[in-house]
Design a protein around this motif. Structure first.
Motif, PDB file in Angstrom:
ATOM      1  N   VAL A 122      28.894  11.621  49.703  1.00 20.29           N
ATOM      2  CA  VAL A 122      29.293  12.369  48.504  1.00 20.29           C
ATOM      3  C   VAL A 122      29.308  13.873  48.763  1.00 20.29           C
ATOM      4  O   VAL A 122      30.028  14.621  48.094  1.00 20.29           O
ATOM      5  CB  VAL A 122      28.395  12.036  47.282  1.00 20.29           C
ATOM      6  CG1 VAL A 122      28.471  10.553  46.948  1.00 20.29           C
ATOM      7  CG2 VAL A 122      26.955  12.469  47.520  1.00 20.29           C
ATOM      8  N   SER A 126      36.084  14.129  49.551  1.00 23.35           N
ATOM      9  CA  SER A 126      36.787  14.832  48.481  1.00 23.35           C
ATOM     10  C   SER A 126      36.551  14.110  47.155  1.00 23.35           C
ATOM     11  O   SER A 126      36.206  12.924  47.129  1.00 23.35           O
ATOM     12  CB  SER A 126      38.284  14.881  48.770  1.00 23.35           C
ATOM     13  OG  SER A 126      38.856  13.587  48.678  1.00 23.35           O
ATOM     14  N   GLU A 127      36.735  14.830  46.066  1.00 30.29           N
ATOM     15  CA  GLU A 127      36.495  14.255  44.742  1.00 30.29           C
ATOM     16  C   GLU A 127      37.435  13.094  44.434  1.00 30.29           C
ATOM     17  O   GLU A 127      37.150  12.257  43.582  1.00 30.29           O
ATOM     18  CB  GLU A 127      36.633  15.339  43.683  1.00 30.29           C
ATOM     19  CG  GLU A 127      35.501  16.353  43.670  1.00 30.29           C
ATOM     20  CD  GLU A 127      34.149  15.696  43.403  1.00 30.29           C
ATOM     21  OE1 GLU A 127      34.033  14.962  42.409  1.00 30.29           O
ATOM     22  OE2 GLU A 127      33.224  15.917  44.198  1.00 30.29           O
ATOM     23  N   SER A 128      38.557  13.047  45.138  1.00 34.09           N
ATOM     24  CA  SER A 128      39.534  11.975  44.897  1.00 34.09           C
ATOM     25  C   SER A 128      39.315  10.769  45.809  1.00 34.09           C
ATOM     26  O   SER A 128      40.073   9.799  45.742  1.00 34.09           O
ATOM     27  CB  SER A 128      40.953  12.512  45.103  1.00 34.09           C
ATOM     28  OG  SER A 128      41.113  12.997  46.435  1.00 34.09           O
ATOM     29  N   SER A 129      38.300  10.821  46.659  1.00 29.96           N
ATOM     30  CA  SER A 129      38.039   9.700  47.562  1.00 29.96           C
ATOM     31  C   SER A 129      37.746   8.435  46.766  1.00 29.96           C
ATOM     32  O   SER A 129      36.999   8.473  45.778  1.00 29.96           O
ATOM     33  CB  SER A 129      36.861  10.018  48.490  1.00 29.96           C
ATOM     34  OG  SER A 129      37.159  11.108  49.324  1.00 29.96           O
ATOM     35  N   ILE A 132      33.923   7.409  45.985  1.00 32.16           N
ATOM     36  CA  ILE A 132      32.976   8.373  45.418  1.00 32.16           C
ATOM     37  C   ILE A 132      32.195   7.736  44.271  1.00 32.16           C
ATOM     38  O   ILE A 132      30.962   7.809  44.186  1.00 32.16           O
ATOM     39  CB  ILE A 132      33.701   9.643  44.923  1.00 32.16           C
ATOM     40  CG1 ILE A 132      34.000  10.576  46.094  1.00 32.16           C
ATOM     41  CG2 ILE A 132      32.876  10.380  43.882  1.00 32.16           C
ATOM     42  CD1 ILE A 132      32.816  11.369  46.600  1.00 32.16           C
ATOM     43  N   GLY A 133      32.911   7.111  43.340  1.00 31.15           N
ATOM     44  CA  GLY A 133      32.261   6.488  42.191  1.00 31.15           C
ATOM     45  C   GLY A 133      31.258   5.427  42.593  1.00 31.15           C
ATOM     46  O   GLY A 133      30.120   5.411  42.105  1.00 31.15           O
ATOM     47  N   TYR A 136      27.982   6.858  44.067  1.00 28.50           N
ATOM     48  CA  TYR A 136      27.035   7.295  43.035  1.00 28.50           C
ATOM     49  C   TYR A 136      26.409   6.098  42.331  1.00 28.50           C
ATOM     50  O   TYR A 136      25.225   6.129  41.966  1.00 28.50           O
ATOM     51  CB  TYR A 136      27.727   8.205  42.027  1.00 28.50           C
ATOM     52  CG  TYR A 136      27.857   9.638  42.491  1.00 28.50           C
ATOM     53  CD1 TYR A 136      26.744  10.467  42.589  1.00 28.50           C
ATOM     54  CD2 TYR A 136      29.097  10.176  42.842  1.00 28.50           C
ATOM     55  CE1 TYR A 136      26.852  11.785  43.020  1.00 28.50           C
ATOM     56  CE2 TYR A 136      29.222  11.495  43.273  1.00 28.50           C
ATOM     57  CZ  TYR A 136      28.100  12.285  43.361  1.00 28.50           C
ATOM     58  OH  TYR A 136      28.206  13.589  43.788  1.00 28.50           O
ATOM     59  N   THR A 158      27.309  10.165  36.725  1.00 25.20           N
ATOM     60  CA  THR A 158      28.384  10.641  37.598  1.00 25.20           C
ATOM     61  C   THR A 158      29.319   9.491  37.960  1.00 25.20           C
ATOM     62  O   THR A 158      30.548   9.656  37.984  1.00 25.20           O
ATOM     63  CB  THR A 158      27.801  11.268  38.871  1.00 25.20           C
ATOM     64  OG1 THR A 158      26.860  12.283  38.519  1.00 25.20           O
ATOM     65  CG2 THR A 158      28.903  11.879  39.724  1.00 25.20           C
ATOM     66  N   THR A 161      31.598   8.666  35.140  1.00 27.66           N
ATOM     67  CA  THR A 161      32.550   9.760  34.962  1.00 27.66           C
ATOM     68  C   THR A 161      33.727   9.587  35.916  1.00 27.66           C
ATOM     69  O   THR A 161      34.884   9.827  35.547  1.00 27.66           O
ATOM     70  CB  THR A 161      31.873  11.123  35.208  1.00 27.66           C
ATOM     71  OG1 THR A 161      30.801  11.284  34.277  1.00 27.66           O
ATOM     72  CG2 THR A 161      32.854  12.268  35.034  1.00 27.66           C
ATOM     73  N   LYS A 162      33.419   9.137  37.133  1.00 28.20           N
ATOM     74  CA  LYS A 162      34.464   8.916  38.132  1.00 28.20           C
ATOM     75  C   LYS A 162      35.292   7.674  37.820  1.00 28.20           C
ATOM     76  O   LYS A 162      36.504   7.671  37.997  1.00 28.20           O
ATOM     77  CB  LYS A 162      33.832   8.767  39.527  1.00 28.20           C
ATOM     78  CG  LYS A 162      32.984   9.940  39.991  1.00 28.20           C
ATOM     79  CD  LYS A 162      33.804  11.185  40.191  1.00 28.20           C
ATOM     80  CE  LYS A 162      32.940  12.325  40.701  1.00 28.20           C
ATOM     81  NZ  LYS A 162      33.709  13.597  40.804  1.00 28.20           N
TER      82      LYS A 162
END
Length: 215
Positions: A122, A126-129, A132-133, A136, A158, A161-162
């Motif tokens: 994390v 990148s945030e678009s990976s 990521i969700g 978390y 988090t 949110t993703k």
């Protein structure tokens, strides 16, 4: 007659060439795609294809990545851990392998090792990976295992949110908040879970418990 023979030879040569090209195309189209097999839930076949690819090229990182995904999908967590470590020895900064190693360790109950891998992922992805969700989410579950419910709340908040459409994640967030004594926030999370899946037994029971504590 001579012209006829020349034409016959030319026709034969063209036929052989076309046949060769056709065989080549068929070989390419029939070659199994490990990622496609994995995406279709055919994990054992995907693993076999990756094994063949790695036998041909032991440093094929993409084959290691898909192999790990397929092994995790097939619940072969110890093998996934080993393969991820082998891949990372070749390509230490491949985040796909880092995340896969985290998942394998998580399912093997290796909480500390799993958390380390997810934190690396994390911090660098990148945030678009796409994972990521889930990273978390797994971190939140590890915190729940450790009874660190406030930390679990942060990680799972988090996660939703993703990826806000997974009712089970909302349910687990509700549970973390409930265990931390944050009942109003827990109620909100359970309600979100029930909006997404009104038949969720865990969310319904959680909502009942929290509501009882608020009266």
């Amino acid at each position: 007659m001579k012209l006829y023979k020349n034409c016959s030879k030319l026709f034969f040569a063209v036929s052989v060439l076309m046949g060769f090209c056709l065989c080549s195309v068929m070989a390419q189209t029939t070659k199994r795609d490990a990622l496609l097999l994995h995406n279709n839930g055919r994990e054992r076949e995907a693993i076999q294809v990756c094994e063949e690819e790695l036998a041909a090229n032991p440093k094929n990182i993409d084959s290691y990545v898909v192999m790990c995904w397929a092994l995790i999908g097939n619940k072969q967590y110890a093998e996934a851990e080993q393969r991820a470590q082998e891949g990372l020895a070749i390509s230490p900064y491949d985040l796909r392998l880092t995340e896969s190693l985290g998942e394998a360790c998580y399912y093997l109950g290796k909480n500390k090792a799993a958390m380390e891998q997810f934190q690396i992922y994390v911090a660098n992805a990148s945030e678009s990976s796409p994972r990521i969700g889930s990273s978390y989410y797994y971190m939140g579950e590890i915190f729940i295992r450790q009874a660190r419910y406030q930390h679990a709340d942060i990680a799972l908040t988090t996660a939703v949110t993703k990826q806000p459409l997974l009712d089970y994640w909302w349910t687990r967030l509700g549970y973390a908040r409930e265990m931390a004594g944050n009942y109003y926030e827990a109620l909100a999370a359970y309600d979100e879970a029930l909006i997404l899946n009104s038949s969720s037994f865990d969310a319904s029971r959680g909502r009942e418990r929290v509501s009882a504590n608020l009266h």
